[in-house]
Design a protein around this motif. Structure first.
Motif, PDB file in Angstrom:
ATOM      1  N   THR A   1       0.845  -1.200   0.000  1.00 46.36           N
ATOM      2  CA  THR A   1       0.000   0.000   0.000  1.00 46.36           C
ATOM      3  C   THR A   1       0.877   1.246   0.000  1.00 46.36           C
ATOM      4  O   THR A   1       2.023   1.227   0.431  1.00 46.36           O
ATOM      5  CB  THR A   1      -0.910   0.003   1.235  1.00 46.36           C
ATOM      6  N   THR A   2       0.379   2.313  -0.471  1.00 50.67           N
ATOM      7  CA  THR A   2       1.075   3.615  -0.497  1.00 50.67           C
ATOM      8  C   THR A   2       0.160   4.682   0.064  1.00 50.67           C
ATOM      9  O   THR A   2      -1.004   4.418   0.390  1.00 50.67           O
ATOM     10  CB  THR A   2       1.490   4.000  -1.924  1.00 50.67           C
ATOM     11  N   THR A   3       0.676   5.835   0.182  1.00 49.84           N
ATOM     12  CA  THR A   3      -0.150   6.952   0.650  1.00 49.84           C
ATOM     13  C   THR A   3      -1.228   7.246  -0.360  1.00 49.84           C
ATOM     14  O   THR A   3      -1.018   7.131  -1.578  1.00 49.84           O
ATOM     15  CB  THR A   3       0.714   8.194   0.859  1.00 49.84           C
ATOM     16  N   SER A   4      -2.372   7.557   0.120  1.00 50.93           N
ATOM     17  CA  SER A   4      -3.513   7.835  -0.758  1.00 50.93           C
ATOM     18  C   SER A   4      -4.191   9.100  -0.298  1.00 50.93           C
ATOM     19  O   SER A   4      -3.971   9.574   0.822  1.00 50.93           O
ATOM     20  CB  SER A   4      -4.481   6.648  -0.759  1.00 50.93           C
ATOM     21  N   GLY A   5      -5.025   9.542  -1.106  1.00 52.61           N
ATOM     22  CA  GLY A   5      -5.761  10.754  -0.789  1.00 52.61           C
ATOM     23  C   GLY A   5      -5.164  11.976  -1.477  1.00 52.61           C
ATOM     24  O   GLY A   5      -4.064  11.930  -2.032  1.00 52.61           O
ATOM     25  N   LEU A   6      -5.834  13.030  -1.399  1.00 49.60           N
ATOM     26  CA  LEU A   6      -5.398  14.280  -2.023  1.00 49.60           C
ATOM     27  C   LEU A   6      -4.750  15.170  -0.988  1.00 49.60           C
ATOM     28  O   LEU A   6      -5.296  15.390   0.080  1.00 49.60           O
ATOM     29  CB  LEU A   6      -6.585  15.015  -2.656  1.00 49.60           C
TER      30      LEU A   6
ATOM     31  N   HIS B   1       6.422   6.198   4.673  1.00 47.54           N
ATOM     32  CA  HIS B   1       5.807   4.871   4.580  1.00 47.54           C
ATOM     33  C   HIS B   1       6.794   3.760   4.968  1.00 47.54           C
ATOM     34  O   HIS B   1       6.456   2.828   5.696  1.00 47.54           O
ATOM     35  CB  HIS B   1       5.300   4.676   3.150  1.00 47.54           C
ATOM     36  N   GLN B   2       8.049   3.876   4.517  1.00 49.44           N
ATOM     37  CA  GLN B   2       9.052   2.868   4.833  1.00 49.44           C
ATOM     38  C   GLN B   2       9.397   2.878   6.315  1.00 49.44           C
ATOM     39  O   GLN B   2       9.587   1.810   6.937  1.00 49.44           O
ATOM     40  CB  GLN B   2      10.312   3.109   3.988  1.00 49.44           C
ATOM     41  N   GLU B   3       9.484   4.046   6.922  1.00 54.81           N
ATOM     42  CA  GLU B   3       9.750   4.118   8.363  1.00 54.81           C
ATOM     43  C   GLU B   3       8.619   3.475   9.163  1.00 54.81           C
ATOM     44  O   GLU B   3       8.869   2.797  10.164  1.00 54.81           O
ATOM     45  CB  GLU B   3       9.920   5.574   8.785  1.00 54.81           C
ATOM     46  N   MET B   4       7.396   3.681   8.690  1.00 55.70           N
ATOM     47  CA  MET B   4       6.258   3.069   9.383  1.00 55.70           C
ATOM     48  C   MET B   4       6.341   1.544   9.314  1.00 55.70           C
ATOM     49  O   MET B   4       6.116   0.836  10.310  1.00 55.70           O
ATOM     50  CB  MET B   4       4.952   3.560   8.758  1.00 55.70           C
ATOM     51  N   ILE B   5       6.704   1.009   8.132  1.00 59.57           N
ATOM     52  CA  ILE B   5       6.825  -0.447   7.987  1.00 59.57           C
ATOM     53  C   ILE B   5       7.945  -0.979   8.867  1.00 59.57           C
ATOM     54  O   ILE B   5       7.806  -2.015   9.537  1.00 59.57           O
ATOM     55  CB  ILE B   5       7.060  -0.801   6.507  1.00 59.57           C
ATOM     56  N   ASP B   6       9.091  -0.265   8.887  1.00 57.75           N
ATOM     57  CA  ASP B   6      10.222  -0.725   9.697  1.00 57.75           C
ATOM     58  C   ASP B   6       9.868  -0.731  11.174  1.00 57.75           C
ATOM     59  O   ASP B   6      10.194  -1.691  11.905  1.00 57.75           O
ATOM     60  CB  ASP B   6      11.438   0.167   9.451  1.00 57.75           C
ATOM     61  N   ASN B   7       9.208   0.315  11.641  1.00 54.86           N
ATOM     62  CA  ASN B   7       8.801   0.356  13.055  1.00 54.86           C
ATOM     63  C   ASN B   7       7.802  -0.756  13.382  1.00 54.86           C
ATOM     64  O   ASN B   7       7.875  -1.387  14.441  1.00 54.86           O
ATOM     65  CB  ASN B   7       8.193   1.721  13.382  1.00 54.86           C
ATOM     66  N   LEU B   8       6.877  -1.009  12.419  1.00 57.19           N
ATOM     67  CA  LEU B   8       5.883  -2.054  12.641  1.00 57.19           C
ATOM     68  C   LEU B   8       6.549  -3.423  12.740  1.00 57.19           C
ATOM     69  O   LEU B   8       6.249  -4.219  13.643  1.00 57.19           O
ATOM     70  CB  LEU B   8       4.853  -2.036  11.510  1.00 57.19           C
ATOM     71  N   MET B   9       7.474  -3.729  11.841  1.00 56.69           N
ATOM     72  CA  MET B   9       8.122  -5.025  11.852  1.00 56.69           C
ATOM     73  C   MET B   9       9.026  -5.190  13.069  1.00 56.69           C
ATOM     74  O   MET B   9       9.112  -6.278  13.653  1.00 56.69           O
ATOM     75  CB  MET B   9       8.935  -5.222  10.562  1.00 56.69           C
TER      76      MET B   9
END
Length: 432
Positions: free
Chosen positions: A57-62, A114-122
Motif C-alpha cells: 500500500t502507499t499513501t492515498s488521498g489528495l 511509509h518505509q519508516e512506518m513499515i520498519d517500526n511495525l516489523m
C-alpha cells in the motif's frame, strides 16, 4: 597386538553434547519444543503476510499544497492539477519547473514516511513475537506436564508391580479417552498375567507333588531291599517289578508334561491332516484295552480334513479315548464320532461312568485335576488338560457337559482351514 582406545577430542565431546541436547529424551521436552516450534512458524507466517499487505500500500488521498495534489500511486508519475482563473497561481509569477520539483519532493517524503512506518511495525512485531514465543514455550511446558501426568502416575504404578503384588491395578478414573483406554488395557493385561502366574504356580506345585510321590515310593522300596537281612530272589523280583511300574508311571507323566508344554507353545508349521486316519489309529491301539475291561467301543468315522500338527492331533484323539475308557463303569460303552459339520472337522467322545456335577466339568480340563483324586490309579490328571491345550493351539472350539446317564460328553470342532479333495469315505462298524 594390543588395541588402543580411540582418543576422544574435546571438540568431539562438545559435538556429542550438542547432539544430545538437540535430541531430548524426555517426552515433555519434545512436546514443549514442538509447541514452541509450531508457534514460531505460525508467527513468522503471520508477520510475512502482514508485511506483504502493508508494503503493497502507499499513501492515498489528495494533499493540496499550493494548489497541487500529491501522488496517489508510487508507480505512476505525480499528477498536477492546475487551476485557471483570475486567482490562478500562474498569476503569482512562479516558474513552470517549480511545480514538478515540489511534487517529486512530496512523493519522496511520502515514500520515506511509509518505509519508516513499515520498519517500526516489523521491529515491534519481532519483539512481540519473541516475547510471546517465550510465553508459549512456558505454557507448552506446563500443558505438556499436565497431559503427561497420568502417564507418569501409570508408569510409577507399573514399576511398583511385581509377581507378589500383580493383583494391583491402575484403576484410572476419568473420561473415556486415549489415556483411559490405555490404563484399562494395562489392567486387562495385568489380570491375564495374574491368572497365568497363579496357574503356573498351581501347575508347578501339582507337578512337584506328582513327581515326589513316586520318588518317595522308589526310595522306600530301595531302602527296604537294603535293610532286609534275609533277602530272597522273590523279594528282589517283587521290588523290582514295583520299581518298574513306578518308573513307567513317571515316564507317562514326563511324556504328558512334554506334550502339554509343546501344545502350549503353539503350531510351527501346520499341515493337512485327516482326523479320520488318526482316530482309526487310536481306536486300533485302545480297542484291546476296551475289550479287556468289557467296554463297548462304538465308532462312526468319516473323512474330516483339517490343518494342524499330526502329532498333537493324534495325542488329542488318544487322550479323549483313554479318558473315556479309564473313567468308565463295568459293562459301559464309549461312543466316538468323527466327521465334518458345516465344512469343519469335528470329533465327539461320550462315555458312561460316574455322574459328573455340572460345576466340576470345567475343572477336569485343568492340569492334575481328577473327579476322584487317587494317586495309585496310574493317571495324573493331565489327559484332558492336554486336550484343551491342543485345542487352543489349533484355534478349535471345545464344549463339554455331563452325560445324562453319567460320564462326560466332549465335542471339539476345528476351524475350516483346509479341504481335502478325493478322500474316500471311511465308516467303521459298531463293535459289540
Amino acid at each position: 597386538m594390543p588395541v588402543r582406545p580411540f582418543p576422544l577430542s574435546a571438540d568431539f565431546l562438545d559435538r556429542a553434547r550438542v547432539a544430545a541436547l538437540l535430541k531430548p529424551r524426555k517426552v515433555r521436552m519434545r512436546l514443549t519444543l514442538l509447541y514452541g516450534a509450531l508457534f514460531i512458524v505460525s508467527g513468522v507466517v503471520l508477520l510475512t503476510i502482514t508485511y506483504l499487505l502493508v508494503a503493497g500500500t502507499t499513501t492515498s488521498g489528495l494533499v493540496l499544497i499550493d494548489g497541487f495534489r500529491a501522488p496517489t500511486d508510487s508507480d505512476r508519475p505525480p499528477q498536477i492539477s492546475r487551476y485557471i482563473g483570475e486567482d490562478s497561481p500562474d498569476t503569482l509569477g512562479r516558474r513552470p519547473g517549480a511545480v514538478d520539483e515540489q511534487a517529486q519532493a512530496l512523493r519522496e517524503q511520502a515514500l520515506h514516511t511509509h518505509q519508516e512506518m513499515i520498519d517500526n511495525l516489523m521491529f515491534n512485531a519481532v519483539i512481540a513475537l519473541a516475547i510471546t514465543t517465550l510465553i508459549s514455550i512456558w505454557l507448552g511446558w506446563v500443558v505438556a506436564g499436565r497431559v503427561l501426568r497420568p502417564l507418569r502416575s501409570m508408569t510409577t504404578t507399573i514399576q511398583r508391580i511385581t509377581a507378589r503384588n500383580v493383583h494391583e491395578r491402575l484403576a484410572v478414573e476419568g473420561p473415556s479417552d486415549e489415556l483411559k483406554d490405555l490404563a484399562d488395557t494395562v489392567d486387562g493385561l495385568l489380570g491375564r498375567l495374574e491368572t497365568a502366574i497363579d496357574s503356573h504356580k498351581r501347575f508347578v506345585a501339582n507337578a512337584a507333588h506328582e513327581l515326589r510321590t513316586p520318588l518317595t515310593m522308589e526310595h522306600a522300596l530301595l531302602e527296604e531291599s537294603l535293610i532286609d537281612r534275609d533277602p530272597t530272589v522273590d523279594t528282589f523280583r517283587m521290588n523290582f517289578e514295583r520299581l518298574l511300574t513306578i518308573s513307567k508311571q513317571q515316564g507317562r507323566l514326563l511324556e504328558a508334561l512334554f506334550f502339554l508344554s509343546t501344545s502350549e507353545r503353539g503350531l510351527d508349521r501346520p499341515e493337512p491332516v485327516d482326523l479320520a486316519d488318526l482316530a482309526e489309529e487310536a481306536v486300533c491301539a485302545l480297542r484291546p484295552a476296551a475289550d479287556k475291561r468289557g467296554l463297548r467301543l462304538d465308532t462312526r468315522i468319516a473323512p474330516a480334513p483339517l490343518e494342524g500338527d499330526p502329532v498333537l492331533v493324534g495325542r488329542l484323539v488318544a487322550n479323549l479315548l483313554d479318558n473315556a475308557l479309564s473313567y468308565n463303569v463295568q459293562d459301559g460303552h464309549v461312543d466316538l464320532t468323527v466327521g465334518t459339520r458345516d465344512g469343519s472337522a469335528f470329533i465327539t467322545a461320550a462315555n458312561t461312568g460316574q455322574r459328573v456335577p455340572d460345576d466340576e466339568v470345567d475343572r477336569l480340563f485343568h492340569p492334575f485335576q481328577r473327579l476322584n483324586r487317587s494317586a495309585d490309579d496310574g493317571h495324573h490328571g493331565l489327559g484332558l488338560s492336554i486336550v484343551r491345550s491342543i485345542v487352543d493351539a489349533h484355534g478349535a472350539e471345545l464344549t463339554a457337559h455331563a452325560g445324562a446317564d453319567g460320564g462326560l460328553v466332549v465335542d471339539i470342532v476345528f476351524p475350516e482351514r483346509y479341504q481335502l479333495v478325493g478322500t474316500p469315505a471311511k465308516m467303521a462298524g459298531n463293535s459289540p
